[in-house]
Design an enzyme around this catalytic site. Structure first.
Site, PDB file in Angstrom:
ATOM      1  N   ASP A 178       3.851  -5.862   0.638  1.00 10.77           N
ATOM      2  CA  ASP A 178       3.551  -6.047  -0.778  1.00 10.77           C
ATOM      3  C   ASP A 178       2.355  -6.972  -0.777  1.00 10.77           C
ATOM      4  O   ASP A 178       2.490  -8.162  -0.466  1.00 10.77           O
ATOM      5  CB  ASP A 178       4.744  -6.694  -1.492  1.00 10.77           C
ATOM      6  CG  ASP A 178       4.490  -6.839  -2.987  1.00 10.77           C
ATOM      7  OD1 ASP A 178       3.378  -7.257  -3.352  1.00 10.77           O
ATOM      8  OD2 ASP A 178       5.391  -6.533  -3.778  1.00 10.77           O
ATOM      9  N   HIS A 179       1.184  -6.438  -1.080  1.00 11.17           N
ATOM     10  CA  HIS A 179      -0.016  -7.238  -0.814  1.00 11.17           C
ATOM     11  C   HIS A 179      -0.078  -8.507  -1.674  1.00 11.17           C
ATOM     12  O   HIS A 179      -0.803  -9.437  -1.354  1.00 11.17           O
ATOM     13  CB  HIS A 179      -1.292  -6.396  -0.908  1.00 11.17           C
ATOM     14  CG  HIS A 179      -1.772  -6.129  -2.294  1.00 11.17           C
ATOM     15  ND1 HIS A 179      -1.261  -5.133  -3.078  1.00 11.17           N
ATOM     16  CD2 HIS A 179      -2.731  -6.723  -3.040  1.00 11.17           C
ATOM     17  CE1 HIS A 179      -1.882  -5.131  -4.244  1.00 11.17           C
ATOM     18  NE2 HIS A 179      -2.779  -6.087  -4.246  1.00 11.17           N
ATOM     19  N   HIS A 241       5.151  -6.160  -7.172  1.00 11.66           N
ATOM     20  CA  HIS A 241       4.286  -7.346  -7.192  1.00 11.66           C
ATOM     21  C   HIS A 241       4.801  -8.438  -8.139  1.00 11.66           C
ATOM     22  O   HIS A 241       4.919  -9.606  -7.771  1.00 11.66           O
ATOM     23  CB  HIS A 241       2.872  -6.975  -7.623  1.00 11.66           C
ATOM     24  CG  HIS A 241       2.238  -5.892  -6.799  1.00 11.66           C
ATOM     25  ND1 HIS A 241       2.507  -5.717  -5.470  1.00 11.66           N
ATOM     26  CD2 HIS A 241       1.339  -4.930  -7.117  1.00 11.66           C
ATOM     27  CE1 HIS A 241       1.791  -4.698  -5.008  1.00 11.66           C
ATOM     28  NE2 HIS A 241       1.089  -4.200  -5.987  1.00 11.66           N
TER      29      HIS A 241
HETATM   30  C1  BG6 Z   1      -1.748  -1.928  -6.460  1.00 13.37           C
HETATM   31  C2  BG6 Z   1      -1.567  -0.961  -7.587  1.00 13.37           C
HETATM   32  O1  BG6 Z   1      -0.562  -2.076  -5.724  1.00 13.37           O
HETATM   33  O2  BG6 Z   1      -2.128  -3.189  -6.990  1.00 13.37           O
HETATM   34  C3  BG6 Z   1      -2.831  -0.826  -8.388  1.00 13.37           C
HETATM   35  O3  BG6 Z   1      -1.204   0.309  -7.064  1.00 13.37           O
HETATM   36  C4  BG6 Z   1      -3.288  -2.193  -8.868  1.00 13.37           C
HETATM   37  O4  BG6 Z   1      -2.675   0.038  -9.504  1.00 13.37           O
HETATM   38  C5  BG6 Z   1      -3.340  -3.163  -7.701  1.00 13.37           C
HETATM   39  O5  BG6 Z   1      -4.572  -2.022  -9.433  1.00 13.37           O
HETATM   40  C6  BG6 Z   1      -3.611  -4.561  -8.190  1.00 13.37           C
HETATM   41  O6  BG6 Z   1      -3.868  -5.374  -7.078  1.00 13.37           O
HETATM   42  P1  BG6 Z   1      -4.828  -6.623  -7.207  1.00 13.37           P
HETATM   43  O7  BG6 Z   1      -4.755  -7.266  -5.865  1.00 13.37           O
HETATM   44  O8  BG6 Z   1      -6.179  -6.085  -7.560  1.00 13.37           O
HETATM   45  O9  BG6 Z   1      -4.260  -7.440  -8.312  1.00 13.37           O
END
Ligand code: BG6
Length: 493
Positions: A178-179, A241
């Site tokens: 989960d980044h 997230h």
């Molecule tokens: C991803 C989603 O996991 O996270 C995207 O699939 C979203 O739709 C993105 O834009 C948002 O990540 P960050 O790091 O740009 O907030």
């Protein structure tokens, strides 16, 4: 400490994530001396060879990263490619001699990190096909597998997927990425809370009035309409997230920082979320979908006009929810969480709203005490409180004390993918989602999925606004308002 010398096998190597995120992350780790003996083996159906794969990755890196020809050449010499029909178990036999050759060449002792950067339909297939050739066993070096989001589509499919993967890989080998957990500012929440004596005593229902969590994006669904339509804001951002961020805000201090104790606390939060009732999904949830608008003089499409989106889609691009955590620390404290595409700014932030003083000595409108934790962009922490307005009388005005990450300019901050790839190579699963927490999160959101399925209302909102009016009404029921953050934090006072 485990060695991070290994071969990284990327399934889905011709896809978007590989050249946008994974290869740049590996490149930077290499550039900063964090990778020594390693090779990257790209795997996909597309017929490429080592040279053509290197060429493609080189082009991608030139577009996004700061490179020098020497570092680029040195990095690309570690890249290899093997075409495999990824749904045919027999074809995976081609990986055996390739991996032997790479482990020998780089002295990586059989240590292998598999990364499934493929459509989710292959998440159950790849482990089985690897196992057919013994590529999952840890007799010669460790074997780990990274699974990209979405981990399942609902509670039932998440469980099925777990069963499929667990047939061939043990839980300690599985890394669910989960980044958001790789973001420096999300991790900092733990340090902020648990390494300072003054926040924790106030971090509970006695002092906190409510918590707001916002994950706003100004972009629409871009080229991903096909994927997004089957997902929506709930599955794309909220279930993973934002619930992870909520857990970081709400969790108890772990006894020590290691993968198990940290993830035990996260799982406890997920299990303590008050189950959503029919009344909650009808009155404490707002789903929305953006419509066309003009933003800064430019025509912006509505969601239904986006490529890959069916004209009658009811998929939500916005959601707001009021939820509660049923435990000793948080009983009765509402958490308002919202996320959406095509909102006025790209900003992820947490706002801790503290209770007001018991009696308003100076004025009825004394400023609230807030702690604003800006996850991105313009990463910062801002304490807002009241001070005397100069001049006659005793009127209070809001002032702030701010810390900005940019002030730590000399520190090298790893991006989310850099950090998480490195952790997986080192065998540190602290920042990866564990199966029990993932299931608890799905269980919590299931009533929202049911509500969507059974025709629950999806409100419209104009692109470039803060979502449907109903979302304002949701929070206004308790006399509160959403913060309307801009992409930039206020300047220091
Ligand atoms: C991803 C989603 O996991 O996270 C995207 O699939 C979203 O739709 C993105 O834009 C948002 O990540 P960050 O790091 O740009 O907030």
């Amino acid at each position: 400490m485990q060695t991070n010398n290994n071969c990284i096998v990327i399934f889905g190597a011709s896809g978007d994530l590989t050249h946008r995120k994974l290869i740049p992350a590996l490149y930077n780790l290499f550039k900063f001396g964090r990778l020594n003996q390693f090779s990257v083996l790209g795997v996909a159906r597309t017929e490429l060879n080592d040279e053509t794969f290197r060429e493609k990755m080189r082009e991608a890196l030139l577009q996004t990263e700061e490179t020098t020809p020497e570092t680029l050449d040195a990095f690309c010499s570690h890249l290899y490619y093997q075409a495999v029909n990824t749904s045919d178990a027999a074809d995976y036999g081609k990986l055996v001699p390739r991996l032997d050759e790479l482990h020998n060449k780089y002295q990586t002792n059989g240590n292998t990190l598999y990364y499934m950067s493929t459509p989710p339909s292959l998440y159950g297939v790849i482990p089985e096909c690897l196992a057919a050739h013994g590529l999952n066993t840890e007799e010669n070096g460790w074997k780990r597998i990274i699974v990209e989001k979405p981990f399942g589509y609902d509670e039932k499919t998440a469980k099925e997927l777990d069963i499929q993967i667990h047939r061939f890989f043990k839980e300690h080998q599985i890394y669910r990425i989960d980044h958001y957990l790789g973001k420096e500012t999300v991790q900092n929440l733990l340090v902020l809370r648990f390494s300072n004596g003054w926040f924790e005593p106030l971090w509970n229902r006695n002092f906190i009035d409510y918590v707001e969590i916002t994950g706003a994006e100004s972009i629409g669904v871009e080229e991903r309409g096909g994927y997004y339509d089957g997902s929506g804001a709930m599955r794309d951002m909220f279930q993973n997230h934002l619930l992870q961020v909520l857990a970081m805000v709400a969790m108890e201090p772990p006894a020590i920082i290691n993968a198990n104790s940290m993830r035990d606390e996260v799982a406890k939060v997920m299990h303590s979320l008050r189950p959503l009732t029919q009344d909650d999904v009808e009155h404490n949830l707002v789903l929305g979908q953006y419509t066309a608008a003009e933003i800064d003089g430019k025509e912006v499409k509505g969601y239904l006009q986006e490529k890959g989106v069916p004209a009658n889609s009811r998929t939500e691009t916005f959601m707001a929810l009021r939820c509660e955590i049923e435990n000793w620390r948080w009983a009765g404290v509402p958490f308002y969480v919202r996320t959406g595409k095509r909102l006025p700014a790209r900003v992820t932030e947490i706002v801790i709203h503290f209770k007001t003083t018991p009696h308003p000595v100076f004025s009825q409108n004394a400023p609230e005490n807030k702690l604003i934790i800006r996850i991105q962009p313009d990463e910062a922490i801002s304490m807002r409180f009241g001070l005397k307005k100069p001049g006659a009388g005793f009127e209070a005005k809001e002032v702030s004390m701010d810390f900005r990450y940019a002030d730590l300019a000399d520190e090298q901050v790893l991006t989310a993918y850099e950090r998480l790839l490195l952790d997986a190579m080192k065998g540190d699963a602290t920042l990866f989602a564990r199966t029990d927490a993932v299931h608890a999160a799905w269980k919590f959101v299931q009533p929202i999925l049911d509500y969507k399925e059974t025709g629950g209302r999806v409100h419209e909102y104009e692109a470039g606004t803060w979502g449907p009016v109903a979302a304002e009404k949701l929070i206004a029921k308790s006399g509160r308002v959403w913060r309307k953050p801009s992409g930039k934090m206020k300047k220091k006072v």
